[in-house]
Write a protein that holds these residues in place. Structure first.
Motif, PDB file in Angstrom:
ATOM      1  N   TYR A  64     -15.045  10.170   6.248  1.00 50.04           N
ATOM      2  CA  TYR A  64     -13.653   9.748   6.417  1.00 50.04           C
ATOM      3  C   TYR A  64     -13.333   9.514   7.892  1.00 50.04           C
ATOM      4  CZ  TYR A  64      -8.664   9.288   5.641  1.00 50.04           C
ATOM      5  OH  TYR A  64      -7.390   8.781   5.588  1.00 50.04           O
ATOM      6  N   ALA A  65     -13.827  10.399   8.739  1.00 47.62           N
ATOM      7  CA  ALA A  65     -13.588  10.213  10.170  1.00 47.62           C
ATOM      8  C   ALA A  65     -14.208   8.916  10.663  1.00 47.62           C
ATOM      9  CB  ALA A  65     -14.143  11.409  10.944  1.00 47.62           C
ATOM     10  N   HIS A  66     -15.408   8.594  10.140  1.00 50.64           N
ATOM     11  CA  HIS A  66     -16.068   7.346  10.517  1.00 50.64           C
ATOM     12  C   HIS A  66     -15.243   6.145  10.053  1.00 50.64           C
ATOM     13  CE1 HIS A  66     -19.183   4.454  11.386  1.00 50.64           C
ATOM     14  NE2 HIS A  66     -19.267   4.107  10.104  1.00 50.64           N
ATOM     15  N   TRP A  67     -14.780   6.211   8.778  1.00 51.58           N
ATOM     16  CA  TRP A  67     -13.957   5.090   8.268  1.00 51.58           C
ATOM     17  C   TRP A  67     -12.678   4.949   9.069  1.00 51.58           C
ATOM     18  CZ3 TRP A  67      -8.958   5.594   6.440  1.00 51.58           C
ATOM     19  CH2 TRP A  67      -8.374   4.411   5.964  1.00 51.58           C
ATOM     20  N   GLN A 149      -5.426  15.483   1.257  1.00 45.17           N
ATOM     21  CA  GLN A 149      -4.254  14.649   1.037  1.00 45.17           C
ATOM     22  C   GLN A 149      -4.502  13.196   1.424  1.00 45.17           C
ATOM     23  OE1 GLN A 149      -1.206  16.610   3.300  1.00 45.17           O
ATOM     24  NE2 GLN A 149      -0.683  18.025   1.652  1.00 45.17           N
ATOM     25  N   LYS A 150      -5.410  12.974   2.359  1.00 42.31           N
ATOM     26  CA  LYS A 150      -5.636  11.611   2.841  1.00 42.31           C
ATOM     27  C   LYS A 150      -6.706  10.865   2.054  1.00 42.31           C
ATOM     28  CE  LYS A 150      -3.998  11.854   7.576  1.00 42.31           C
ATOM     29  NZ  LYS A 150      -4.235  11.382   8.953  1.00 42.31           N
ATOM     30  N   ASN A 294       8.580   3.675   6.015  1.00 42.74           N
ATOM     31  CA  ASN A 294       7.664   2.539   6.060  1.00 42.74           C
ATOM     32  C   ASN A 294       7.091   2.429   7.481  1.00 42.74           C
ATOM     33  OD1 ASN A 294       6.468   0.749   4.369  1.00 42.74           O
ATOM     34  ND2 ASN A 294       7.968  -0.888   4.632  1.00 42.74           N
ATOM     35  N   SER A 295       6.358   3.479   7.866  1.00 45.31           N
ATOM     36  CA  SER A 295       5.824   3.550   9.223  1.00 45.31           C
ATOM     37  C   SER A 295       4.493   4.284   9.173  1.00 45.31           C
ATOM     38  CB  SER A 295       6.805   4.287  10.144  1.00 45.31           C
ATOM     39  OG  SER A 295       7.029   5.609   9.662  1.00 45.31           O
ATOM     40  N   CYS A 296       3.817   4.372  10.319  1.00 43.38           N
ATOM     41  CA  CYS A 296       2.478   4.955  10.320  1.00 43.38           C
ATOM     42  C   CYS A 296       2.538   6.480  10.339  1.00 43.38           C
ATOM     43  CB  CYS A 296       1.678   4.430  11.514  1.00 43.38           C
ATOM     44  SG  CYS A 296       2.340   4.946  13.118  1.00 43.38           S
ATOM     45  N   ASP A 297       1.391   7.091  10.008  1.00 42.21           N
ATOM     46  CA  ASP A 297       1.223   8.548  10.028  1.00 42.21           C
ATOM     47  C   ASP A 297       2.336   9.263   9.269  1.00 42.21           C
ATOM     48  OD1 ASP A 297      -1.108   8.452  11.402  1.00 42.21           O
ATOM     49  OD2 ASP A 297      -0.225   8.760  13.371  1.00 42.21           O
ATOM     50  N   GLY A 298       2.662   8.766   8.078  1.00 44.60           N
ATOM     51  CA  GLY A 298       3.786   9.314   7.337  1.00 44.60           C
ATOM     52  C   GLY A 298       3.539  10.677   6.724  1.00 44.60           C
ATOM     53  N   LEU A 299       2.274  11.063   6.529  1.00 44.48           N
ATOM     54  CA  LEU A 299       2.006  12.358   5.914  1.00 44.48           C
ATOM     55  C   LEU A 299       2.558  13.500   6.753  1.00 44.48           C
ATOM     56  CD1 LEU A 299      -1.563  12.190   4.326  1.00 44.48           C
ATOM     57  CD2 LEU A 299       0.628  12.500   3.189  1.00 44.48           C
ATOM     58  N   PRO A 361      -7.979  -4.858   5.411  1.00 45.80           N
ATOM     59  CA  PRO A 361      -8.811  -4.034   4.530  1.00 45.80           C
ATOM     60  C   PRO A 361      -8.160  -2.679   4.249  1.00 45.80           C
ATOM     61  CG  PRO A 361      -9.758  -4.151   6.733  1.00 45.80           C
ATOM     62  CD  PRO A 361      -8.659  -5.156   6.696  1.00 45.80           C
ATOM     63  N   CYS A 362      -8.393  -2.196   3.009  1.00 48.26           N
ATOM     64  CA  CYS A 362      -7.930  -0.875   2.564  1.00 48.26           C
ATOM     65  C   CYS A 362      -6.406  -0.771   2.540  1.00 48.26           C
ATOM     66  CB  CYS A 362      -8.514   0.236   3.434  1.00 48.26           C
ATOM     67  SG  CYS A 362     -10.313   0.275   3.432  1.00 48.26           S
ATOM     68  N   ALA A 363      -5.720  -1.886   2.366  1.00 47.86           N
ATOM     69  CA  ALA A 363      -4.258  -1.836   2.279  1.00 47.86           C
ATOM     70  C   ALA A 363      -3.799  -0.990   1.107  1.00 47.86           C
ATOM     71  CB  ALA A 363      -3.702  -3.259   2.164  1.00 47.86           C
ATOM     72  N   THR A 364      -4.563  -0.979   0.015  1.00 46.59           N
ATOM     73  CA  THR A 364      -4.172  -0.211  -1.173  1.00 46.59           C
ATOM     74  C   THR A 364      -4.320   1.294  -0.970  1.00 46.59           C
ATOM     75  OG1 THR A 364      -6.398  -0.499  -2.076  1.00 46.59           O
ATOM     76  CG2 THR A 364      -4.734  -2.084  -2.758  1.00 46.59           C
ATOM     77  N   TRP A 365      -4.961   1.718   0.125  1.00 48.93           N
ATOM     78  CA  TRP A 365      -5.126   3.144   0.400  1.00 48.93           C
ATOM     79  C   TRP A 365      -3.855   3.766   0.980  1.00 48.93           C
ATOM     80  CZ3 TRP A 365     -10.408   5.175   2.431  1.00 48.93           C
ATOM     81  CH2 TRP A 365     -11.459   4.597   1.704  1.00 48.93           C
TER      82      TRP A 365
END
Length: 809
Positions: A64-67, A149-150, A294-299, A361-365
């Motif tokens: 996950y860290a690599h991705w 969670q991620k 609707n912003s980044c790092d929402g968790l 890429p990975c928008a659905t994630w």
């Protein structure tokens, strides 16, 4: 798009039927996890619990860290419009989209291999056994582990079998908050449009403005005081934020630990959740149900908001490109505002993002739902709250929903029963009766009856023979004496049980001495005549000469208003001046003679009904079945036609005269003689189409014989109170279903489907009852279903709402 109905309160769930909770109670990727699965119905305590283990898998954090490294490097490229300007720009990018996709595939493979571990099989088996693929399923992942969670749980192979399932995150610790209920014309949304440097917030604003049924207040780059004032003063249902956000992270022994999140509200201020703690708690108490960041790092933000007991949160797991954030908001609001459940709306919006993955890429994630397990999942209708009283309100509107349904269904039932009594539905009910009759299962041929039909060829040949006879020996409107005499002479030696002559022979005896003598020597022969009807201006027809009264039956038919024969007249009072003195029908005379010879006695019940053996023939009343005030004089029963393409064996006159019929086909049978050719005027309408009169008499005769000897059911109908209850029950049940559909989705196709399924159920039941000999109402229940649905639709407060301009409370 119609404005949705809003009667349900915010504590009511209508969409989700099942819930599954995956609880990671302890462990790590280095040591493995203890996992507990709990399953139950939505809104009720879980009924199934099973615990299993997931083995250690330190490769997943590394993958996950690599991705994530590849993903953040890729979207920070200046060529990709990105919402998270907190990321450093890379020009040119050091990775490609293919690198990101390959890293994502490795995570998916690792995740599914891990979840197929032997120690985890008890949870998989329980899941597959207790949950159906068609279940509307909400899956809660309960854990404090940030990496769990991620992870892209939507890539778990198990979810492929559950197209209506969506995963949401939840914290292990939570509390219940009961918000105050408010009345509203529209859903109040507070939209915070933060610092828009480098991103296109206008698209978010446009998506919110296009939502029907929403009252949106925009706060572009607000100061802290303005924002807190709005949260304190107004009862908001949805809180929305678009802009930049970031996380404050510290490094620990086991990786990255999150200390908190911030979001940038204007060019100079970045606020933390703790700075809005009291204002947000007040908003929750006043009815805040959903927050969308609707912003980044929402968790990181979601975890802090969850501590304030906000029921539902939608955030982005990772930094999100601008186009992805805008598309997700549009897709989500379209689905959610049209009545789709919250978790299904998120799944639909997330899956629609796949169309952007060629560029992002990975928008659905990215989108994820964070829920308070103690909160009931919301719907768009529930967010509306209870409607305000209206000045021009329908008389049904103040009533509780089911009471309103009962009131409408009662009025509809009474109206249909009244119209039915006046005969408005009789033509349709008779047509429905015919359709059901024709579709019954086939029956065997009645071997006790043989029809000798006089067809067109026989008539043509006989006319030629009559021309050679003297005038005094020619029949008037009948076959010739010679042909009839030859036929009877051919039949008698083979010992038929009875012979029924369904041919009028109303001419003087001195014109036919030979045939009169022949008829007098045949005690097993029954002939016909026709009774006169003075009010109907129908003249009678005299019986043949030489026939005694006990050998005579009337051939009169009772026809319905549309001219179709559906009733069987057994006996009647004859007019004094009628040339036909027969009290009993032709079929009754034949049947009683046949059955009496077999030991069956015939009599009359105290209420005047004919009884043969143990079988009673109860007369129909003027309003039985689908009839409305018909003439039920005499003793009439419904005619239960024999369902068969060839219900009786038939031969022609010339076959008998030419000796082509075997004696065994005649011996001990009831022979009916009559016209079957279409060139003669002896065809009558029946539920099966035009049928020669002799064949109708055969059906009548067969009905009596089979009812007495074989217990074949006579046609029956319900009493009027039972029919009214039947109509009312369908009106009430269908009305409740229609009302339920209006509350949930306001979907016209779904309402039509409810109507079609309800009427289909009526048809199936009526058909089955008809196969058992019963005629119960079919058209009235279907009319009641349609009228009740229309009444529910018209009295629904959506139609009232259109009268007034919506006001924001």
């Amino acid at each position: 798009m119609d404005e949705p109905h809003r009667q349900a309160d915010c504590n009511r769930a209508t969409s989700v039927s099942k819930i599954a909770i995956l609880e990671f109670t302890e462990g790590s990727f280095e040591q493995g996890f203890v996992v507990t699965l709990r399953i139950g119905d939505e809104g009720a305590p879980t009924t199934t619990k099973v615990t299993a283990k997931l083995p250690p898998n330190p490769d997943i954090p590394l993958e996950y860290a690599h991705w994530r490294s590849i993903y953040t490097d890729l979207i920070s490229n200046s060529e990709i419009a990105s919402r998270p300007t907190c990321l450093p720009k890379q020009t040119p990018p050091t990775v490609t989209r293919q690198d990101c996709e390959q890293a994502a595939q490795r995570i998916s493979t690792r995740l599914n291999q891990w979840l197929c571990a032997d120690d985890f099989l008890p949870i998989l088996k329980t899941w597959l056994m207790k949950l159906q693929g068609t279940d509307d399923l909400r899956v809660l992942l309960q854990t404090q582990d940030g990496l769990l969670q991620k992870l892209p749980w939507h890539l778990w192979d198990l979810f492929i079998q559950y197209p209506q399932a969506e995963l949401a995150l939840t914290a292990p610790e939570y509390d219940t908050v009961t918000p105050s209920l408010i009345t509203a014309h529209r859903i109040k949304i507070l939209a915070i449009l933060g610092n828009s440097s480098g991103i296109d917030i206008a698209a978010d604003r446009q998506a919110l403005e296009q939502v029907a049924g929403a009252a949106v207040k925009f706060l572009p780059e607000p100061a802290l005081k303005d924002l807190t004032d709005e949260l304190w003063q107004q009862p908001w249902r949805i809180l929305f934020f678009a802009g930049h956000s970031s996380s404050h992270r510290t490094q620990g022994q086991e990786g990255t630990n999150v200390a908190g999140g911030k979001f940038t509200v204007n060019a100079t201020e970045s606020l933390s959740i703790s700075q809005l703690k009291y204002a947000l708690r007040s908003a929750v108490q006043r009815g805040l149900q959903l927050a969308i960041f609707n912003s980044c790092d929402g968790l990181d933000i979601a975890k802090e908001l969850a501590e304030l007991q906000i029921p539902q949160l939608i955030v982005m797991r990772e930094p999100v490109p601008d186009a992805v954030a805008q598309a997700f908001l549009t897709y989500f609001l379209q689905a959610f505002s049209q009545g789709t459940s919250l978790h299904q709306s998120l799944r639909q919006a997330r899956e629609r993002l796949q169309s952007l993955e060629n560029h992002y890429p990975c928008a659905t994630w990215l989108p994820i739902l964070y829920q308070n397990p103690a909160a009931v999942p919301i719907t768009w209708q529930a967010l509306m709250g209870s409607p305000r009283p209206k000045r021009w309100q329908s008389i049904f509107e103040p009533m509780p929903r089911m009471l309103r349904v009962m009131g409408i269904s009662t009025i509809v039932t009474a109206s249909i029963v009244f119209g039915r009594a006046l005969g408005w539905l009789q033509p349709l009910e008779l047509q429905a009766f015919d359709q059901l009759m024709r579709r019954r299962p086939a029956e065997s041929v009645d071997s006790r009856v043989l029809i000798v039909g006089i067809d067109n060829t026989d008539v043509k040949t006989d006319e030629m023979s009559k021309a050679t006879l003297p005038p005094q020996e020619r029949g008037s409107g009948s076959i010739s004496n010679a042909a009839l005499g030859r036929l009877l002479a051919k039949l008698t030696p083979h010992h038929p049980r009875l012979i029924g002559l369904d041919i009028y022979r109303d001419f003087p005896a001195n014109d036919q001495p030979a045939i009169v003598k022949q008829l007098q020597q045949m005690p097993n022969l029954v002939a016909v005549c026709r009774s006169s009807d003075t009010p109907g201006d129908i003249p009678g027809v005299k019986p043949p000469p030489g026939i005694t009264d006990d050998q005579l039956g009337f051939a009169d038919f009772v026809v319905d208003p549309d001219g179709v024969i559906r009733r069987h007249l057994l006996f009647m009072d004859v007019e004094t001046a009628s040339p036909c003195a027969a009290d009993y029908a032709f079929s009754v005379q034949l049947a009683t003679r046949y059955l009496t010879a077999q030991g069956f006695e015939w009599t009359f019940t105290p209420d005047g009904n004919l009884q043969l053996g143990q079988q009673k023939f109860p007369r129909i009343q003027s309003h039985d079945g689908g009839y409305a005030n018909i003439d039920a004089d005499g003793n009439q029963v419904l005619l239960n036609y024999r369902q068969s393409p060839t219900a009786f064996d038939q031969v022609t006159l010339r076959q008998i005269l030419n000796g082509e019929v075997l004696p065994s086909a005649i011996k001990d049978r009831i022979i009916l003689i009559g016209y079957t050719g279409k060139g003669v005027n002896d065809y009558t309408p029946t539920p099966y189409g035009p049928m020669p009169g002799v064949l109708v008499h055969a059906h009548m005769l067969s009905q009596i014989l089979n009812a007495v000897t074989d217990q074949r059911s006579l046609l029956w109908s319900w009493s009027q109170p039972l029919e009214i209850a039947w109509i009312g029950a369908w009106a009430t049940v269908s009305g409740a279903l229609m009302n339920h559909q209006l509350l949930i989705r306001r979907s016209l196709p779904r309402m039509i489907l409810v109507y079609v399924m309800s009427c289909g159920g009526v048809c199936i039941i009526c058909y089955y009852v008809m196969t058992q000999g019963g005629w119960i109402p079919l058209v009235p229940p279907c009319a009641a279903i349609a009228a009740t649905a229309l009444g529910i639709r018209l009295t629904h407060n959506q139609s009232i709402r259109r009268i007034e301009s919506p006001a924001i409370p």
